[in-house]
Design an enzyme around this catalytic site. Structure first.
Site, PDB file in Angstrom:
ATOM      1  CB  SER A  38      -0.948  -0.022   1.208  1.00 50.37           C
ATOM      2  OG  SER A  38      -1.863   1.046   1.158  1.00 50.37           O
ATOM      3  CG  HIS A  64      -4.191  -1.049  -0.793  1.00 46.71           C
ATOM      4  ND1 HIS A  64      -3.896  -1.060   0.543  1.00 46.71           N
ATOM      5  CD2 HIS A  64      -4.713  -2.274  -1.072  1.00 46.71           C
ATOM      6  CE1 HIS A  64      -4.235  -2.236   1.060  1.00 46.71           C
ATOM      7  NE2 HIS A  64      -4.720  -2.989   0.096  1.00 46.71           N
ATOM      8  CG  ASP A  72      -5.784  -5.747   2.386  1.00 48.42           C
ATOM      9  OD1 ASP A  72      -6.479  -6.741   2.671  1.00 48.42           O
ATOM     10  OD2 ASP A  72      -5.658  -5.316   1.227  1.00 48.42           O
TER      11      ASP A  72
END
Length: 513
Positions: free
Chosen positions: A332, A359, A456
């Site tokens: 991310s 992401h 995540d």
């Protein structure tokens, strides 16, 4: 607590006003000043020394991409880019992230109040994350310096006391030991001692645990303090140096980092040796002594066979849909720079596909794939629905879709994309991609979690680990822009290899090959 000071940079006075108004809604931030272009931003950063910068990508005179390295060189700090959604803006945003920008958001649509509110919420979240990363890094640096000072203070009385000299008073001995320890705790740098000798400049060397072993629990609470050594060529190469025309230089990992990761400047400049690309042309051999020429076989161009049916020949490699190994990567915040470092050092003949969830909003993932494809020996593409996975290829999950790997016909594996609900606040989600690997037990699966906020990917890495997947990697706190996703996996005790970013690619290649 004093508010963090922000410099807002945009060529539009109206946009500067909108961004400033969004920022000051949070009492944690204040506007230090504004700038209308990159050149003015560089001067304002030196003059005002803000804690954080928001900067437009496309500006006249000097754009954000051109200003970023100048700002990072003069006053390293978190820079959040504001990007337009046109193709040029997206490309420059990806390059800015590689060059050290903390993160980016798309510019709000001035005609939609709801869009402005959404962008404002995302911007403040990123700003809080950036400043938290700065605090964490400074706290870790100070803790490491205090630890080094304490260790040195314990050794110094024994080393400095002349042999045969008796200690006249126990109380004096206690003071000699306590004084440097107290000062080391109060200050972030080792104290100076009047001993007649200069204090050592370097920290005591500590040995790193072997990367192939399981991560001990102590790693969860004790950050790595020792400097890292860059990969070097074997000692035998010093005896017989190759001809100059055949020399290759190590690829340099030249990273301009944010203030959240400013300590990386000293450790990442060395870089790793980039795998030599396959050559399909003859390499001329320079003149050499007769004895050397007699011992050296002539250099000839390798014969590249025609691609068999079911294979494709591109970018100098042979890509096969038949494989028994697969690598899955999640990242991310800070991910584009980490992915660049990872994919630059994986050879084009890598015997497994690499599936990546970063992401990122729609369209930006395509620009990311195109950019990485120009830098990596691998073929890098944005994944598409029904695409068959092949070796030597990296697939970037498209923004706005959840990606899964599913079995296809004839033992092949394909990409499944669906516009379903966000998971962990993300679409694509690393957990969704990892979860799709659970039933694929016939594959040798290798999992990697890189820098990023949140958690995540950690839960599904744990499930795969419990199901027997032992090849699990995570980037350590030392090099993460944001130590969130990797930390979550470490806390779940499902990481076998916890490594600084520049060591992940060589270890992954070793394990997979």
């Amino acid at each position: 607590m004093c508010a963090y000071r922000v410099l807002v940079v945009d060529d539009s006075a109206f946009m500067r006003k909108i961004v400033s108004d969004l920022i000051v809604r949070d009492d944690s931030f204040d506007i230090a000043g504004t700038a209308a272009n990159g050149k003015e931003a560089v001067e304002k950063v030196k003059e005002l020394q803000p804690d954080l910068v928001t900067m437009d990508v496309e500006m006249p005179e000097m754009n954000g991409l051109e200003a970023l390295p100048l700002i990072m060189a003069a006053h390293p700090l978190p820079v959040i880019m504001l990007s337009g959604i046109n193709e040029q803006g997206m490309k420059e945003t990806i390059m800015a992230l590689e060059a050290g920008a903390f993160d980016f958001i798309r510019k709000p649509s001035v005609s939609h109040a709801q869009d402005i509110q959404q962008v404002g919420k995302a911007l403040l979240e990123q700003m809080h994350t950036a400043m938290q990363a700065v605090r964490s890094r400074l706290e870790r640096k100070e803790a490491n310096e205090r630890k080094a000072a304490l260790e040195q203070a314990k050794k110094t009385p024994l080393e400095q006391t002349p042999e045969g000299q008796a200690v006249a008073d126990k109380g004096a001995e206690g003071k000699a030991l306590i004084a440097p320890i107290a000062s080391a705790t109060a200050a972030p740098v080792p104290p100076k001692r009047d001993t007649g000798k200069s204090a050592p400049a370097a920290k005591p060397e500590q040995k790193r645990p072997q990367t192939g072993s399981s991560v001990p629990d102590s790693r969860l609470s004790k950050p790595v303090a020792q400097p890292r050594k860059t990969a070097q060529a074997p000692a035998t190469q010093k005896k017989e140096e190759p001809p100059k025309a055949a020399e290759r230089t190590p690829g340099q990992l030249n990273i301009s980092d944010t203030a959240a990761a400013k300590s990386l400047h000293a450790t990442d400049k060395g870089g790793l040796i980039k795998p030599e690309p396959r050559k399909t042309v003859s390499t001329p051999v320079p003149s050499a002594p007769v004895a050397s020429m007699a011992a050296t076989p002539p250099v000839t161009a390798p014969i590249v066979p025609a691609a068999p049916k079911g294979f494709s020949l591109k970018k100098g490699g042979v890509y096969s849909p038949n494989f028994r190994k697969l690598v899955a990567v999640g990242c991310s915040t800070g991910g584009p720079r980490a992915l660049k470092m990872l994919l630059e050092h994986i050879p084009g003949d890598f015997p497994a596909p690499i599936v990546i969830v970063q992401h990122m909003p729609p369209n930006f993932t395509r620009s990311l794939a195109q950019r990485l494809n120009t830098l990596s020996p691998l073929r890098v593409v944005e994944a598409e629905q029904g695409m068959t996975l092949e070796t030597g290829t990296a697939y970037i999950a498209p923004g706005g879709y959840q990606l899964r790997i599913v079995p296809g016909a004839s033992g092949k594996y394909t990409v499944s994309l669906k516009t379903e609900e966000a998971r962990n606040g993300h679409r694509p989600s690393v957990d969704t991609m990892f979860e799709s690997l659970l039933p694929l037990s016939s594959l040798e699966r290798h999992l990697v979690l890189l820098t990023g906020m949140g958690s995540d990917g950690a839960k599904m890495m744990k499930k795969l680990y419990d199901a027997g997947v032992q090849s699990t990697f995570a980037e350590n706190e030392e090099t993460c822009v944001v130590y969130g996703m990797p930390r979550s996996a470490v806390e779940l005790k499902c990481v076998r290899h916890l490594l600084p970013m520049q060591e992940i690619a060589p270890k992954l290649v070793q394990v997979v090959k």
